[in-house]
Scaffold this motif. Structure first.
Motif, PDB file in Angstrom:
ATOM      1  N   TYR A 175      13.170  -6.306  -3.990  1.00 11.33           N
ATOM      2  CA  TYR A 175      11.803  -5.764  -4.369  1.00 11.33           C
ATOM      3  C   TYR A 175      10.858  -5.758  -2.848  1.00 11.33           C
ATOM      4  CZ  TYR A 175       6.821  -4.877  -6.033  1.00 11.33           C
ATOM      5  OH  TYR A 175       5.685  -4.438  -5.885  1.00 11.33           O
ATOM      6  N   GLU A 176      10.819  -6.939  -2.407  1.00  8.84           N
ATOM      7  CA  GLU A 176       9.820  -6.956  -1.202  1.00  8.84           C
ATOM      8  C   GLU A 176      10.261  -6.373   0.058  1.00  8.84           C
ATOM      9  OE1 GLU A 176      10.038 -11.477  -0.838  1.00  8.84           O
ATOM     10  OE2 GLU A 176       8.637 -11.734  -2.329  1.00  8.84           O
ATOM     11  N   MET A 177      11.419  -6.277   0.298  1.00  3.76           N
ATOM     12  CA  MET A 177      11.986  -5.325   1.256  1.00  3.76           C
ATOM     13  C   MET A 177      11.658  -4.012   0.984  1.00  3.76           C
ATOM     14  SD  MET A 177      16.046  -4.502   2.590  1.00  3.76           S
ATOM     15  CE  MET A 177      16.009  -3.845   0.861  1.00  3.76           C
ATOM     16  N   MET A 178      12.040  -3.608   0.054  1.00  3.48           N
ATOM     17  CA  MET A 178      11.657  -1.850  -0.342  1.00  3.48           C
ATOM     18  C   MET A 178      10.244  -1.781  -0.302  1.00  3.48           C
ATOM     19  SD  MET A 178      14.592  -0.627  -0.937  1.00  3.48           S
ATOM     20  CE  MET A 178      14.704   0.705  -1.935  1.00  3.48           C
ATOM     21  N   GLU A 179       9.414  -2.737  -0.954  1.00 11.23           N
ATOM     22  CA  GLU A 179       7.971  -2.304  -1.199  1.00 11.23           C
ATOM     23  C   GLU A 179       7.379  -2.368   0.245  1.00 11.23           C
ATOM     24  OE1 GLU A 179       4.373  -1.470  -3.162  1.00 11.23           O
ATOM     25  OE2 GLU A 179       6.558  -1.460  -3.538  1.00 11.23           O
ATOM     26  N   SER A 180       7.867  -3.252   1.250  1.00 14.15           N
ATOM     27  CA  SER A 180       7.153  -3.209   2.677  1.00 14.15           C
ATOM     28  C   SER A 180       7.308  -1.946   3.315  1.00 14.15           C
ATOM     29  CB  SER A 180       8.047  -4.359   3.191  1.00 14.15           C
ATOM     30  OG  SER A 180       8.878  -4.106   3.593  1.00 14.15           O
ATOM     31  N   TYR A 181       8.207  -1.009   3.042  1.00 15.52           N
ATOM     32  CA  TYR A 181       8.329   0.002   3.460  1.00 15.52           C
ATOM     33  C   TYR A 181       8.104   1.161   2.866  1.00 15.52           C
ATOM     34  CZ  TYR A 181      10.505   3.834   6.483  1.00 15.52           C
ATOM     35  OH  TYR A 181      10.869   5.031   7.137  1.00 15.52           O
ATOM     36  N   ALA A 199       5.766   6.826   0.879  1.00 12.90           N
ATOM     37  CA  ALA A 199       5.152   7.642  -0.230  1.00 12.90           C
ATOM     38  C   ALA A 199       3.351   8.110   0.308  1.00 12.90           C
ATOM     39  CB  ALA A 199       5.104   6.677  -1.385  1.00 12.90           C
ATOM     40  N   ARG A 200       2.799   7.003   0.747  1.00 12.26           N
ATOM     41  CA  ARG A 200       1.280   7.261   1.068  1.00 12.26           C
ATOM     42  C   ARG A 200       1.103   8.308   2.228  1.00 12.26           C
ATOM     43  NH1 ARG A 200       1.051   1.845   0.773  1.00 12.26           N
ATOM     44  NH2 ARG A 200       0.892   1.677   2.922  1.00 12.26           N
ATOM     45  N   GLY A 201       2.301   8.377   2.795  1.00 15.78           N
ATOM     46  CA  GLY A 201       2.311   9.209   4.036  1.00 15.78           C
ATOM     47  C   GLY A 201       1.880   8.365   5.502  1.00 15.78           C
ATOM     48  N   ASP A 202       1.751   7.360   5.163  1.00 12.41           N
ATOM     49  CA  ASP A 202       1.366   6.302   6.528  1.00 12.41           C
ATOM     50  C   ASP A 202       2.628   6.133   7.351  1.00 12.41           C
ATOM     51  OD1 ASP A 202      -1.046   5.975   5.362  1.00 12.41           O
ATOM     52  OD2 ASP A 202      -0.742   4.101   4.344  1.00 12.41           O
ATOM     53  N   PRO A 212      11.036  15.151   4.623  1.00  8.07           N
ATOM     54  CA  PRO A 212      10.545  15.678   3.475  1.00  8.07           C
ATOM     55  C   PRO A 212      11.493  15.140   2.125  1.00  8.07           C
ATOM     56  CG  PRO A 212      10.336  17.616   4.929  1.00  8.07           C
ATOM     57  CD  PRO A 212      10.922  16.450   5.511  1.00  8.07           C
ATOM     58  N   ALA A 213      12.687  15.024   2.338  1.00  6.40           N
ATOM     59  CA  ALA A 213      13.622  14.270   1.259  1.00  6.40           C
ATOM     60  C   ALA A 213      13.299  12.856   1.064  1.00  6.40           C
ATOM     61  CB  ALA A 213      14.830  14.783   1.643  1.00  6.40           C
ATOM     62  N   MET A 214      13.061  12.265   2.157  1.00 10.93           N
ATOM     63  CA  MET A 214      12.785  10.814   1.969  1.00 10.93           C
ATOM     64  C   MET A 214      11.324  10.673   1.424  1.00 10.93           C
ATOM     65  SD  MET A 214      13.996   9.268   5.704  1.00 10.93           S
ATOM     66  CE  MET A 214      13.575   7.600   5.513  1.00 10.93           C
ATOM     67  N   ARG A 215      10.359  11.326   1.887  1.00  8.17           N
ATOM     68  CA  ARG A 215       8.957  11.298   1.271  1.00  8.17           C
ATOM     69  C   ARG A 215       9.054  11.454  -0.278  1.00  8.17           C
ATOM     70  NH1 ARG A 215       5.422  10.083   4.144  1.00  8.17           N
ATOM     71  NH2 ARG A 215       5.753  11.043   5.912  1.00  8.17           N
ATOM     72  N   LYS A 266       8.413   9.318  -5.625  1.00  7.60           N
ATOM     73  CA  LYS A 266       9.217   8.981  -7.066  1.00  7.60           C
ATOM     74  C   LYS A 266       9.399   7.448  -7.255  1.00  7.60           C
ATOM     75  CE  LYS A 266      10.625  13.317  -8.743  1.00  7.60           C
ATOM     76  NZ  LYS A 266      11.509  13.822  -9.797  1.00  7.60           N
ATOM     77  N   LEU A 267       9.909   6.791  -6.278  1.00  5.43           N
ATOM     78  CA  LEU A 267      10.081   5.296  -6.280  1.00  5.43           C
ATOM     79  C   LEU A 267       8.863   4.724  -6.719  1.00  5.43           C
ATOM     80  CD1 LEU A 267      11.977   2.907  -5.763  1.00  5.43           C
ATOM     81  CD2 LEU A 267      11.319   2.928  -3.365  1.00  5.43           C
ATOM     82  N   GLU A 268       7.629   5.104  -5.876  1.00  2.58           N
ATOM     83  CA  GLU A 268       6.420   4.561  -6.077  1.00  2.58           C
ATOM     84  C   GLU A 268       5.780   4.694  -7.497  1.00  2.58           C
ATOM     85  OE1 GLU A 268       4.508   2.040  -4.096  1.00  2.58           O
ATOM     86  OE2 GLU A 268       6.604   2.120  -3.487  1.00  2.58           O
ATOM     87  N   ALA A 269       6.197   5.967  -7.937  1.00  2.69           N
ATOM     88  CA  ALA A 269       5.421   6.112  -9.466  1.00  2.69           C
ATOM     89  C   ALA A 269       6.439   5.499 -10.501  1.00  2.69           C
ATOM     90  CB  ALA A 269       5.551   7.565  -9.736  1.00  2.69           C
TER      91      ALA A 269
END
Length: 87
Positions: A48-54, A59-62, A67-70, A75-78
């Protein structure tokens, strides 16, 4: 009782290192569709920590991403996430 689906990216030679084998657009699109059928996600704390850090930044566009990764990151963030930890 609900359905529990497990998924992991593994190459034919057994590699699971996310820094060695970056998933392509087709793979991200597949996992995006797979997430459509699921509810909450169950994670270990380290993953979770590894995935959330990136992925939250993608997802925010930062962070720059195709496009496929975004789409996958959005979806992952939702999805609701449950994190299991022994610490």
């Amino acid at each position: 009782m609900g359905l529990l689906t497990f998924s992991i990216n593994v190459t034919l030679d057994g590699c699971i290192d996310h820094q060695e084998g970056i998933a392509d657009d087709e793979t991200h699109a597949f996992f995006t569709r797979l997430m459509d059928g699921g509810g909450a996600m169950l994670w270990g704390r380290v993953t979770y920590e590894m995935m959330e850090s990136y992925w939250a930044a993608v997802a925010r566009g930062d962070a720059e991403a195709p496009p496929a990764m975004r789409a996958w990151a959005v979806k992952l963030e939702a999805k609701p996430k449950y994190v299991v930890s022994s610490t």
